[in-house]
Design an enzyme around this catalytic site. Structure first.
Site, PDB file in Angstrom:
ATOM      1  CB  SER A   1      -0.939  -0.002   1.210  1.00 55.20           C
ATOM      2  OG  SER A   1      -1.884  -1.041   1.073  1.00 55.20           O
TER       3      SER A   1
ATOM      4  CB  VAL B   1      -5.528  -4.936   2.919  1.00 52.23           C
ATOM      5  CG1 VAL B   1      -4.590  -6.053   2.530  1.00 52.23           C
ATOM      6  CG2 VAL B   1      -6.087  -5.171   4.315  1.00 52.23           C
TER       7      VAL B   1
ATOM      8  CG  HIS C   1       4.921  -0.897   9.293  1.00 55.15           C
ATOM      9  ND1 HIS C   1       5.935  -0.359   8.535  1.00 55.15           N
ATOM     10  CD2 HIS C   1       4.166  -1.635   8.440  1.00 55.15           C
ATOM     11  CE1 HIS C   1       5.803  -0.760   7.284  1.00 55.15           C
ATOM     12  NE2 HIS C   1       4.737  -1.539   7.200  1.00 55.15           N
TER      13      HIS C   1
ATOM     14  NE  ARG D   1     -14.130  -2.710   7.169  1.00 53.74           N
ATOM     15  CZ  ARG D   1     -14.338  -3.283   8.345  1.00 53.74           C
ATOM     16  NH1 ARG D   1     -13.982  -4.536   8.532  1.00 53.74           N
ATOM     17  NH2 ARG D   1     -14.908  -2.620   9.333  1.00 53.74           N
TER      18      ARG D   1
END
Length: 157
Positions: free
Chosen positions: A58, A81, A89, A128
């Site tokens: 990401s 994700v 982090h 999700r």
């Protein structure tokens, strides 16, 4: 889980649009499902000219999205994700991805669909991801948002 109060967004018919789907490789079960949801949304909107590009994680989404925007894509969908761990982090990557993707959209004028899941654990991400047993499909939703924004920008001239 959020989701309550979300608008019903129907992606407009944007046939002829060029769209880049930029997706992270981390957590492939989740990110592959997000990409599948994005492609379903593109199909539902009449978009046939799209490219899927994978980046490591990401954190790398903003730079690849910037290149897509500068390459002439009409919209970009960024998918990834980040799962919270035991170190800070998580916060750094989430903030960098969010601010970077917003900066891409604002600086280029190209709509960027934000499909980066920021979850506390794996079950939240899976819920999700748009899998058959998921409650949400954020890849589809991020694509709808990018295409709806594209239609709005086109309407503004």
């Amino acid at each position: 889980m959020s989701g309550s109060g979300a608008p019903t967004i129907e992606a407009p018919w944007v046939e002829g649009a060029r769209v880049a789907v930029v997706a992270a490789q981390w957590h492939p079960k989740v990110t592959d499902a997000l990409v599948a949801g994005a492609i379903r949304a593109l199909d539902d909107s009449g978009v046939t000219d799209y490219t899927v590009v994978r980046v490591p994680g990401s954190f790398e989404l903003p730079v690849a999205s910037l290149h897509a925007a500068k390459a002439g894509y009409d919209a970009v969908v960024a998918l990834g994700v980040v799962i919270r761990g035991d170190t800070p982090h998580f916060e750094y990557v989430c903030q960098a991805a969010t601010e970077g993707l917003m900066q891409v959209g604002v600086s280029t004028g190209v709509p960027v669909g934000f499909g980066v899941l920021t979850c506390d654990n794996d079950p939240q991400a899976l819920d999700r991801a748009g899998l058959p047993d998921s409650r949400e499909d954020k890849g589809y939703e991020a694509t709808q948002a990018a295409l709806s924004t594209l239609a709005a920008v086109r309407q503004l001239g």
